[in-house]
Design a protein around this motif. Structure first.
Motif, PDB file in Angstrom:
ATOM      1  N   ARG A   1       0.191  -5.403   7.718  1.00 19.51           N
ATOM      2  CA  ARG A   1       1.502  -5.925   8.106  1.00 19.51           C
ATOM      3  C   ARG A   1       2.587  -5.000   7.589  1.00 19.51           C
ATOM      4  N   GLN A   2       3.767  -5.106   8.188  1.00 20.25           N
ATOM      5  CA  GLN A   2       4.917  -4.315   7.773  1.00 20.25           C
ATOM      6  C   GLN A   2       6.075  -5.253   7.452  1.00 20.25           C
ATOM      7  N   ILE A   3       6.745  -4.952   6.343  1.00 22.61           N
ATOM      8  CA  ILE A   3       7.895  -5.733   5.910  1.00 22.61           C
ATOM      9  C   ILE A   3       9.080  -4.783   5.788  1.00 22.61           C
ATOM     10  N   VAL A   4      10.193  -5.109   6.423  1.00 24.11           N
ATOM     11  CA  VAL A   4      11.417  -4.326   6.273  1.00 24.11           C
ATOM     12  C   VAL A   4      12.177  -4.897   5.086  1.00 24.11           C
ATOM     13  N   ALA A   5      12.497  -4.021   4.130  1.00 20.05           N
ATOM     14  CA  ALA A   5      13.235  -4.425   2.931  1.00 20.05           C
ATOM     15  C   ALA A   5      14.647  -3.871   3.016  1.00 20.05           C
ATOM     16  N   ASN A   6      15.636  -4.760   3.021  1.00 21.31           N
ATOM     17  CA  ASN A   6      17.041  -4.340   3.002  1.00 21.31           C
ATOM     18  C   ASN A   6      17.451  -4.136   1.555  1.00 21.31           C
ATOM     19  N   LEU A   7      18.067  -2.999   1.281  1.00 22.63           N
ATOM     20  CA  LEU A   7      18.570  -2.698  -0.052  1.00 22.63           C
ATOM     21  C   LEU A   7      20.034  -3.097  -0.126  1.00 22.63           C
TER      22      LEU A   7
ATOM     23  N   ASN B   1      19.998   1.745   4.784  1.00 22.66           N
ATOM     24  CA  ASN B   1      19.757   0.914   3.605  1.00 22.66           C
ATOM     25  C   ASN B   1      18.520   0.025   3.771  1.00 22.66           C
ATOM     26  N   GLN B   2      17.512   0.530   4.494  1.00 24.37           N
ATOM     27  CA  GLN B   2      16.266  -0.206   4.676  1.00 24.37           C
ATOM     28  C   GLN B   2      15.067   0.706   4.425  1.00 24.37           C
ATOM     29  N   ILE B   3      14.019   0.137   3.839  1.00 22.99           N
ATOM     30  CA  ILE B   3      12.734   0.815   3.753  1.00 22.99           C
ATOM     31  C   ILE B   3      11.687  -0.125   4.339  1.00 22.99           C
ATOM     32  N   VAL B   4      10.585   0.437   4.809  1.00 23.50           N
ATOM     33  CA  VAL B   4       9.506  -0.357   5.381  1.00 23.50           C
ATOM     34  C   VAL B   4       8.354  -0.377   4.383  1.00 23.50           C
ATOM     35  N   LEU B   5       7.936  -1.563   3.984  1.00 24.87           N
ATOM     36  CA  LEU B   5       6.795  -1.725   3.092  1.00 24.87           C
ATOM     37  C   LEU B   5       5.550  -1.917   3.946  1.00 24.87           C
TER      38      LEU B   5
ATOM     39  N   ALA C   1       0.822  -1.209   0.000  1.00 24.13           N
ATOM     40  CA  ALA C   1       0.000   0.000   0.000  1.00 24.13           C
ATOM     41  C   ALA C   1       0.856   1.259   0.000  1.00 24.13           C
ATOM     42  N   ALA C   2       1.985   1.229   0.699  1.00 25.36           N
ATOM     43  CA  ALA C   2       2.819   2.422   0.846  1.00 25.36           C
ATOM     44  C   ALA C   2       4.176   2.021   1.389  1.00 25.36           C
ATOM     45  N   ILE C   3       5.084   3.008   1.493  1.00 23.76           N
ATOM     46  CA  ILE C   3       6.370   2.789   2.144  1.00 23.76           C
ATOM     47  C   ILE C   3       6.542   3.814   3.251  1.00 23.76           C
TER      48      ILE C   3
ATOM     49  N   TYR D   1      12.362   7.401  -0.286  1.00 25.59           N
ATOM     50  CA  TYR D   1      11.349   7.897   0.640  1.00 25.59           C
ATOM     51  C   TYR D   1      10.155   8.544  -0.048  1.00 25.59           C
ATOM     52  N   VAL D   2      10.315   9.015  -1.264  1.00 30.80           N
ATOM     53  CA  VAL D   2       9.177   9.602  -1.981  1.00 30.80           C
ATOM     54  C   VAL D   2       8.476   8.556  -2.842  1.00 30.80           C
ATOM     55  N   GLY D   3       8.865   7.316  -2.705  1.00 24.74           N
ATOM     56  CA  GLY D   3       8.228   6.236  -3.431  1.00 24.74           C
ATOM     57  C   GLY D   3       9.183   5.552  -4.381  1.00 24.74           C
ATOM     58  N   PHE D   4       8.699   4.490  -5.008  1.00 22.61           N
ATOM     59  CA  PHE D   4       9.520   3.788  -5.981  1.00 22.61           C
ATOM     60  C   PHE D   4       8.631   3.168  -7.045  1.00 22.61           C
ATOM     61  N   TYR D   5       9.267   2.769  -8.125  1.00 21.01           N
ATOM     62  CA  TYR D   5       8.602   2.079  -9.221  1.00 21.01           C
ATOM     63  C   TYR D   5       9.181   0.674  -9.315  1.00 21.01           C
TER      64      TYR D   5
END
Length: 120
Positions: A66-72, A56-60, A47-49, A82-86
């Motif tokens: 639910r929340q998923i931490v994504a390691n880059l 080097n992490q964002i939260v999905l 739904a969002a980040i 932080y302003v979004g991604f494609y």
């Protein structure tokens, strides 16, 4: 003649917003990897980040709350996202570690190296 079709999914920040109720999802939202980790998440379920405390992490934020931490990957900075991604939608509709690349609106491209569910 060859016709190709691409579908690009845009994920936007969700800080301070109420998330919409989850739509019915015919496929599983997460593909388990073990020990609270997941290897894939449904693109349609994101739904969002939100920002993370790590560089080097964002939260999905998923539609089912639910929340998923994504390691880059190490060379990537979470600040770029932080302003979004494609993300280009794959044939299975999933965003998977080590396979798919996300692109920031600022031009950065990164692979997600790890996905981990928060608070399980």
């Amino acid at each position: 003649m060859r016709i190709e079709q691409r579908l690009i999914i845009r994920i936007t920040p969700g800080m301070g917003r109420d998330l919409p109720p989850p739509p019915p999802m015919p496929q599983p939202m997460l593909v388990p990897r073990g020990r609270h980790g997941v290897s894939c998440v449904a693109l349609g379920g994101i739904a969002a980040i939100a920002p993370s405390s790590s560089d080097n992490q964002i939260v999905l934020l998923l539609r089912d709350r639910r929340q998923i931490v994504a390691n880059l990957e190490k060379s990537c900075s979470a600040r770029d996202f932080y302003v979004g991604f494609y993300a280009e939608r794959s044939a299975d509709g999933m965003l998977c570690t080590g396979r798919d690349v996300i692109h920031s609106r600022a031009g950065a491209s990164c692979t997600i190296t790890r996905l981990q569910q928060v608070g399980r």
